[in-house]
Design an enzyme around this catalytic site. Structure first.
Site, short mmCIF file in Angstrom:
data_model
loop_
_atom_site.label_atom_id
_atom_site.label_comp_id
_atom_site.label_asym_id
_atom_site.label_seq_id
_atom_site.Cartn_x
_atom_site.Cartn_y
_atom_site.Cartn_z
N LYS A 15 0.84 -1.21 0.00
CA LYS A 15 0.00 0.00 0.00
C LYS A 15 0.87 1.26 0.00
O LYS A 15 0.66 2.17 -0.79
CB LYS A 15 -0.92 0.03 1.23
CG LYS A 15 -1.87 -1.14 1.35
CD LYS A 15 -2.78 -1.02 2.56
CE LYS A 15 -2.05 -1.04 3.89
NZ LYS A 15 -1.40 -2.33 4.19
N ARG A 90 -9.67 1.67 8.12
CA ARG A 90 -9.32 0.30 8.47
C ARG A 90 -10.47 -0.43 9.15
O ARG A 90 -10.33 -1.60 9.51
CB ARG A 90 -8.16 0.36 9.46
CG ARG A 90 -6.86 -0.11 8.89
CD ARG A 90 -5.89 -0.10 10.06
NE ARG A 90 -4.74 -0.85 9.82
CZ ARG A 90 -3.65 -0.38 9.22
NH1 ARG A 90 -3.62 0.83 8.74
NH2 ARG A 90 -2.61 -1.14 9.10
N ARG A 129 11.76 -5.64 4.84
CA ARG A 129 11.51 -4.20 4.62
C ARG A 129 12.42 -3.31 5.47
O ARG A 129 12.59 -3.52 6.66
CB ARG A 129 10.06 -3.85 4.96
CG ARG A 129 9.83 -2.33 4.96
CD ARG A 129 8.40 -1.93 5.09
NE ARG A 129 7.76 -2.52 6.24
CZ ARG A 129 6.45 -2.56 6.40
NH1 ARG A 129 5.67 -2.06 5.47
NH2 ARG A 129 5.94 -3.11 7.48
N ARG A 155 10.83 -1.28 11.26
CA ARG A 155 9.74 -0.89 12.15
C ARG A 155 9.63 -1.84 13.35
O ARG A 155 9.75 -3.04 13.20
CB ARG A 155 8.42 -0.87 11.37
CG ARG A 155 8.30 0.40 10.55
CD ARG A 155 7.14 0.41 9.59
NE ARG A 155 5.93 -0.26 10.05
CZ ARG A 155 4.83 -0.37 9.31
NH1 ARG A 155 4.81 0.16 8.09
NH2 ARG A 155 3.78 -0.99 9.78
N ARG A 166 -1.30 -8.20 13.44
CA ARG A 166 -1.75 -7.24 12.41
C ARG A 166 -2.58 -7.96 11.34
O ARG A 166 -3.58 -7.43 10.87
CB ARG A 166 -0.55 -6.53 11.79
CG ARG A 166 -0.02 -5.39 12.66
CD ARG A 166 1.41 -5.04 12.36
NE ARG A 166 1.63 -4.60 11.00
CZ ARG A 166 2.83 -4.56 10.42
NH1 ARG A 166 3.91 -4.93 11.09
NH2 ARG A 166 2.95 -4.12 9.19
#
Ligand code: AP5
Ligand code: MG
Length: 210
Positions: A15, A90, A129, A155, A166
């Site tokens: 996203k 969300r 990532r 992160r 998540r």
């Protein structure tokens, strides 16, 4: 003409990666509630202290706090020419709040690109990532390698337990948005298992056909 896009998809679907490119291509404001909350955490604000443990565990920040920061952000002048929403809404309650906010602005959602990826890809993408501390650019060690010398961070919510949480939150609370936007005729699915460039081309083509 103003353009409002809502990126939907599980964690790690791409996203943010696509939203950044779309914002650049169409001169849109990039509104990422995740980035906004991370900024609050980094600045040790009251809101930051409140959301830090929620984000670390992979839960969702309460709707009222989330809608409030979006409402403020939409007042900024760069939002007048259009917005790509990334990670917001969300929940169905957030989607209804966004509809009302856009209605007040005389705007509406033109397209909801839903990026589909399987759970294995989510884990691989999130574990590789890295984000550039200075530019916010998103990289992946294998799929989109960062340049040498970049100041990168991982992160804190990208640890395995938080990622699992998540994903659960996504299936329970966010996936119902697919039906919500399908009923409004604005949702289009995009195969997120393609390369970053191919996903972008497909979304770009859909926008041109609006
Ligand atoms: P948020 O920051 O929104 O995280 P997320 O939804 O879990 O999504 P990610 O940012 O992890 O993934 P992404 O889809 O952006 O993928 P990316 O482009 O980075 O939210 C974080 C937290 O904040 C939430 O858990 C919650 O606590 C809170 N929060 C935020 N918004 C909220 C809201 N509205 N309500 C309540 N709480 C909220 O890509 C991932 C990796 O894959 C990258 O390394 C990238 O380089 C790579 N990649 C991307 N596309 C491809 C591709 N096509 N092929 C190969 N690799 C790819
Ligand atoms: Mg993101």
């Amino acid at each position: 003409m103003t353009l409002h896009l809502v990126m939907v998809g599980p964690p790690g679907a791409g996203k943010g990666t696509q939203a950044k490119q779309l914002a650049k291509a169409y001169q849109l404001a990039h509104l990422s509630t995740g980035d906004m909350f991370r900024d609050q955490v980094a600045r040790h604000t009251e809101l930051g202290k409140l959301v830090d443990p929620i984000m670390k565990s992979g839960g969702l920040v309460p709707d009222d706090l989330t809608v409030a920061i979006v409402r403020d952000r939409l007042q900024q002048p760069d939002c007048t020419s259009g917005v790509v929403f990334d990670g917001f809404p969300r929940t169905v309650a957030q989607a209804q709040a966004l509809d009302a906010l856009l209605h007040e602005m005389g705007a509406s959602i033109a397209l909801v690109p839903c990026i589909t990826v399987n759970d294995e890809a989510v884990v691989e993408r999130i574990s590789g990532r890295y984000t550039d501390r200075n530019t916010g650019q998103i990289y992946h060690l294998k799929f989109n390698p960062p340049p040498a010398g970049a100041d990168l961070f991982q992160r804190p919510d990208d640890q395995e337990a938080a990622v699992r949480q998540r994903l659960q939150e996504y299936y329970r609370k966010t996936e119902p948005l697919i039906a919500y936007y399908q009923q409004r005729g604005v949702l289009q699915q995009f195969d997120g298992m393609q390369s970053i460039d191919d996903v972008f081309s497909a979304i770009d083509q859909a926008i041109r056909q609006l």
